[in-house]
Structure formats: structure tokens, C-alpha cells
Motif scaffolding. Sequence first.
Motif, mmCIF file in Angstrom:
data_model
loop_
_atom_site.group_PDB
_atom_site.id
_atom_site.type_symbol
_atom_site.label_atom_id
_atom_site.label_comp_id
_atom_site.label_asym_id
_atom_site.label_seq_id
_atom_site.Cartn_x
_atom_site.Cartn_y
_atom_site.Cartn_z
ATOM 1 N N THR A 77 37.574 138.242 -2.064
ATOM 2 C CA THR A 77 38.426 138.656 -0.949
ATOM 3 C C THR A 77 37.553 138.924 0.266
ATOM 4 O OG1 THR A 77 40.021 139.683 -2.452
ATOM 5 C CG2 THR A 77 40.097 140.367 -0.146
ATOM 6 N N PRO A 95 46.347 130.614 8.495
ATOM 7 C CA PRO A 95 46.705 130.919 7.103
ATOM 8 C C PRO A 95 45.610 130.503 6.130
ATOM 9 C CG PRO A 95 48.586 130.009 8.257
ATOM 10 C CD PRO A 95 47.417 129.883 9.200
ATOM 11 N N ASP A 99 44.380 136.011 7.571
ATOM 12 C CA ASP A 99 45.765 135.855 8.015
ATOM 13 C C ASP A 99 46.610 137.115 7.841
ATOM 14 O OD1 ASP A 99 45.692 135.748 5.310
ATOM 15 O OD2 ASP A 99 46.758 133.851 5.102
ATOM 16 N N ARG A 100 46.042 138.168 7.292
ATOM 17 C CA ARG A 100 46.757 139.443 7.191
ATOM 18 C C ARG A 100 46.010 140.459 8.042
ATOM 19 N NH1 ARG A 100 48.553 139.957 0.809
ATOM 20 N NH2 ARG A 100 49.556 137.901 0.675
ATOM 21 N N LEU A 102 45.766 144.020 10.280
ATOM 22 C CA LEU A 102 46.260 145.385 10.420
ATOM 23 C C LEU A 102 45.573 146.063 11.595
ATOM 24 C CD1 LEU A 102 46.191 146.631 6.711
ATOM 25 C CD2 LEU A 102 48.192 145.874 7.994
ATOM 26 N N LEU A 200 51.467 142.680 14.926
ATOM 27 C CA LEU A 200 50.690 143.186 13.799
ATOM 28 C C LEU A 200 51.303 144.449 13.225
ATOM 29 C CD1 LEU A 200 47.063 142.775 15.178
ATOM 30 C CD2 LEU A 200 48.492 141.121 13.978
ATOM 31 N N ARG A 201 50.990 144.688 11.954
ATOM 32 C CA ARG A 201 51.395 145.931 11.307
ATOM 33 C C ARG A 201 50.328 146.993 11.531
ATOM 34 N NH1 ARG A 201 51.882 144.039 5.321
ATOM 35 N NH2 ARG A 201 50.107 142.809 6.028
#
Length: 203
Positions: A77, A95, A99-100, A102, A200-201
Motif C-alpha cells: 500500500t 485511479p 486515488d483516495r 483525504l 475530497l473527504r
Amino acid sequence: ANLLAVQILNKFVGESERAIRETFRKARAAAPTIIFFDEIDALASSRSDSDGTGSHEGVLTSLLNEMDGVQELLGVTVVAATNRPDILDSALMRPGRLDRILYVGPPDRQGREEIMKIRTGKMAVDPQLNVGEIADLTEGCSGAEMAALCQDAALLTMQRDMAAPFVSREDFLTAARNVRRQITPEMIEYFESWQKRSGLRSA
């Protein structure tokens, strides 16, 4: 592996790329693993902003190839952190890569209180110390600034009395009132605005 991105950069041609390949090779061999790049912008800023020498593109290309190249990252990861999300190369955000995303802002009151509990848990402190009181005085402080505050309070106590049995409440209050905040309201506004534009989160 915990890597400071700027430490990977090398003035000798090809050395930075070799360091990236070696990092991923070791991570694959030891999987499951996490590779954490701190200050990823040092390696992966937009190619349109590079110096044009080709060395920057070579480093970024090596990083992208390792993330989605011939050898699949099974059990590996990749996590990265940056204070300059606006200058990251768009290819890195596709992606399958990073791609995630925060947004991690400065700690809120509860977070600051928890940091104080952890830091003072390793110190001899005044029984009358209320860490919530310190949390109230340190809005906008980063985690590093909260840790520095505890060190400053201890130094204040030592300067007054080397034989003091604990760090006094008054010295914690003084350190809290005098802490120098590196995070300005303008910086918070900028990051929150970027977060909204990017969808974004928050962490």
C-alpha cells in the motif's frame, strides 16, 4: 517504509530513480507492507512546473512505473502526504495510484486534548494541570506545536528550579499563551477551499 521524499533526490543522474526502484523492490519482498512518502511534492510536482532538465520527469516516471508497472503491487500500500496538493502531477492522482485523497486539518479541541494527555503522560506534571484548559488556549496549533509546548513548559520550570518535582501548571499556561502558530488562518482557508473544489473527504 517511511520515506522523506526530499531525501530520495540525488544530484547524481539515475540515483534517485534507483532509490525508488529499490524501495518498491524491498516492499514487494516484505509484503504486506506500507510505503509512506512524506512531502511527496518533492518527487511528484507537476511536470509543467519542472526545471526542464529531464531529471524531475525521470524520477516521477520511475515512481509511476513502480506504482502500476509490470510487477503488480500485491500486498503493498502506498501512502503519501503533502502540504502542496495543488502542485502534484495529475498523473499521480489517477485511479490505481493515489486515488483516495483525504484532507487532514490541524487537530480540533478534542484532538489537542488527547495530544496533551499523551505528551504529559510521559512527564512529571502538576496535579492541578487541566489539559482541557491548555487545549482551549491552543486553537489552530498543529500536533508538533502541541508537543513543543510541553517541552517549553518543562524548560520554563527547569530555568526557575532545577529541583522542581514536576512541571507546573503556570508554566504550561505560559507556554500555551506564547506558542508560535505556523498554521495561519489564510492557510486553513486555502486548504479548505482546495478540498471543496476537489471534492475530497476529511480525515
